[in-house]
Design a protein around this motif. Structure first.
Motif, PDB file in Angstrom:
ATOM      1  N   GLN A   1      15.671  -9.085  -0.784  1.00 33.80           N
ATOM      2  CA  GLN A   1      15.206  -8.817  -2.142  1.00 33.80           C
ATOM      3  C   GLN A   1      15.800  -9.800  -3.137  1.00 33.80           C
ATOM      4  O   GLN A   1      15.124 -10.239  -4.064  1.00 33.80           O
ATOM      5  CB  GLN A   1      15.545  -7.388  -2.556  1.00 33.80           C
ATOM      6  CG  GLN A   1      14.657  -6.343  -1.933  1.00 33.80           C
ATOM      7  CD  GLN A   1      15.078  -4.953  -2.328  1.00 33.80           C
ATOM      8  OE1 GLN A   1      16.245  -4.592  -2.181  1.00 33.80           O
ATOM      9  NE2 GLN A   1      14.140  -4.160  -2.824  1.00 33.80           N
TER      10      GLN A   1
ATOM     11  N   LYS B   1       7.731  -7.563 -13.424  1.00 35.98           N
ATOM     12  CA  LYS B   1       7.278  -6.493 -14.334  1.00 35.98           C
ATOM     13  C   LYS B   1       6.086  -6.960 -15.136  1.00 35.98           C
ATOM     14  O   LYS B   1       5.902  -8.088 -15.417  1.00 35.98           O
ATOM     15  CB  LYS B   1       8.413  -6.087 -15.289  1.00 35.98           C
ATOM     16  CG  LYS B   1       9.565  -5.425 -14.571  1.00 35.98           C
ATOM     17  CD  LYS B   1      10.615  -5.047 -15.591  1.00 35.98           C
ATOM     18  CE  LYS B   1      11.856  -4.548 -14.885  1.00 35.98           C
ATOM     19  NZ  LYS B   1      12.943  -4.260 -15.779  1.00 35.98           N
TER      20      LYS B   1
ATOM     21  N   PRO C   1      11.789  -3.147   2.044  1.00 39.26           N
ATOM     22  CA  PRO C   1      11.920  -3.236   0.583  1.00 39.26           C
ATOM     23  C   PRO C   1      11.344  -4.541   0.064  1.00 39.26           C
ATOM     24  O   PRO C   1      11.280  -5.531   0.791  1.00 39.26           O
ATOM     25  CB  PRO C   1      13.426  -3.142   0.360  1.00 39.26           C
ATOM     26  CG  PRO C   1      14.052  -3.490   1.645  1.00 39.26           C
ATOM     27  CD  PRO C   1      13.052  -3.180   2.727  1.00 39.26           C
TER      28      PRO C   1
ATOM     29  N   ASN D   1       8.695   0.924   2.088  1.00 48.30           N
ATOM     30  CA  ASN D   1       7.534   1.800   2.217  1.00 48.30           C
ATOM     31  C   ASN D   1       6.765   1.464   3.492  1.00 48.30           C
ATOM     32  O   ASN D   1       5.573   1.227   3.474  1.00 48.30           O
ATOM     33  CB  ASN D   1       6.624   1.703   0.992  1.00 48.30           C
ATOM     34  CG  ASN D   1       6.172   0.270   0.721  1.00 48.30           C
ATOM     35  OD1 ASN D   1       6.516  -0.647   1.447  1.00 48.30           O
ATOM     36  ND2 ASN D   1       5.399   0.087  -0.319  1.00 48.30           N
TER      37      ASN D   1
ATOM     38  N   LEU E   1      11.308  -2.721  -5.266  1.00 57.49           N
ATOM     39  CA  LEU E   1      10.466  -1.728  -4.606  1.00 57.49           C
ATOM     40  C   LEU E   1      11.189  -1.174  -3.387  1.00 57.49           C
ATOM     41  O   LEU E   1      11.775  -1.929  -2.616  1.00 57.49           O
ATOM     42  CB  LEU E   1       9.150  -2.369  -4.173  1.00 57.49           C
ATOM     43  CG  LEU E   1       8.370  -3.085  -5.278  1.00 57.49           C
ATOM     44  CD1 LEU E   1       7.176  -3.825  -4.700  1.00 57.49           C
ATOM     45  CD2 LEU E   1       7.952  -2.103  -6.345  1.00 57.49           C
TER      46      LEU E   1
ATOM     47  N   GLU F   1      11.204  -6.058 -10.703  1.00 56.56           N
ATOM     48  CA  GLU F   1      11.229  -4.638 -10.343  1.00 56.56           C
ATOM     49  C   GLU F   1      11.454  -4.564  -8.840  1.00 56.56           C
ATOM     50  O   GLU F   1      10.778  -5.255  -8.071  1.00 56.56           O
ATOM     51  CB  GLU F   1       9.895  -3.995 -10.703  1.00 56.56           C
ATOM     52  CG  GLU F   1       9.838  -2.520 -10.422  1.00 56.56           C
ATOM     53  CD  GLU F   1       8.517  -1.907 -10.845  1.00 56.56           C
ATOM     54  OE1 GLU F   1       8.217  -0.817 -10.347  1.00 56.56           O
ATOM     55  OE2 GLU F   1       7.791  -2.514 -11.649  1.00 56.56           O
TER      56      GLU F   1
ATOM     57  N   ARG G   1       8.741  -7.185  -7.267  1.00 58.21           N
ATOM     58  CA  ARG G   1       7.578  -7.690  -8.003  1.00 58.21           C
ATOM     59  C   ARG G   1       8.025  -7.935  -9.436  1.00 58.21           C
ATOM     60  O   ARG G   1       9.018  -7.381  -9.904  1.00 58.21           O
ATOM     61  CB  ARG G   1       6.406  -6.725  -7.945  1.00 58.21           C
ATOM     62  CG  ARG G   1       6.604  -5.429  -8.692  1.00 58.21           C
ATOM     63  CD  ARG G   1       5.346  -4.585  -8.678  1.00 58.21           C
ATOM     64  NE  ARG G   1       5.684  -3.244  -9.159  1.00 58.21           N
ATOM     65  CZ  ARG G   1       5.115  -2.154  -8.733  1.00 58.21           C
ATOM     66  NH1 ARG G   1       4.185  -2.212  -7.808  1.00 58.21           N
ATOM     67  NH2 ARG G   1       5.457  -0.989  -9.218  1.00 58.21           N
TER      68      ARG G   1
END
Length: 104
Positions: free
Chosen positions: A36, A104, A99, A95, A92, A90, A102
């Motif tokens: 990330q 904003k 992870p 999911n 995430l 941002e 993105r």
């Protein structure tokens, strides 16, 4: 342009850091991963040295974290996450595909 962007990020970082710690802890509910951090820097077009300047974390520490040579101290990861959020990223949660980040 880079100087202006750095000043804006530093101002946002200052605003975030001066908020109440309970509010900040709800925003930062998970620690960022090395992937990330790399993705966020790429999205923002920030170099390691620029991230070091706005986060208060040494460039060497960031490089070691991103290259998974160090797990990173909780406070270090918090500083990186706060700086990257202030710059417009941002984070995430995982999911199914892991992870991510993105803008904003």
């Amino acid at each position: 342009m880079a100087v202006i962007r750095c000043l804006i990020v530093q101002f946002r970082l200052h605003c975030i850091q001066t908020t109440h710690m309970n509010t900040l802890s709800t925003v930062l509910d998970t620690m960022i991963t090395p992937e990330q951090c790399r993705m966020a820097r790429a999205a923002l077009r920030l170099g390691v040295r620029e991230l070091a300047e706005i986060s208060g974390v040494s460039a060497m520490t960031i490089s070691r974290f991103e290259n998974e040579q160090s797990g990173g101290q909780a406070e270090t990861l918090r500083k990186l996450e706060v700086a990257l959020r202030a710059a417009g990223v941002e984070f995430l949660p995982a999911n199914g595909g892991g992870p991510g980040v993105r803008l904003k």
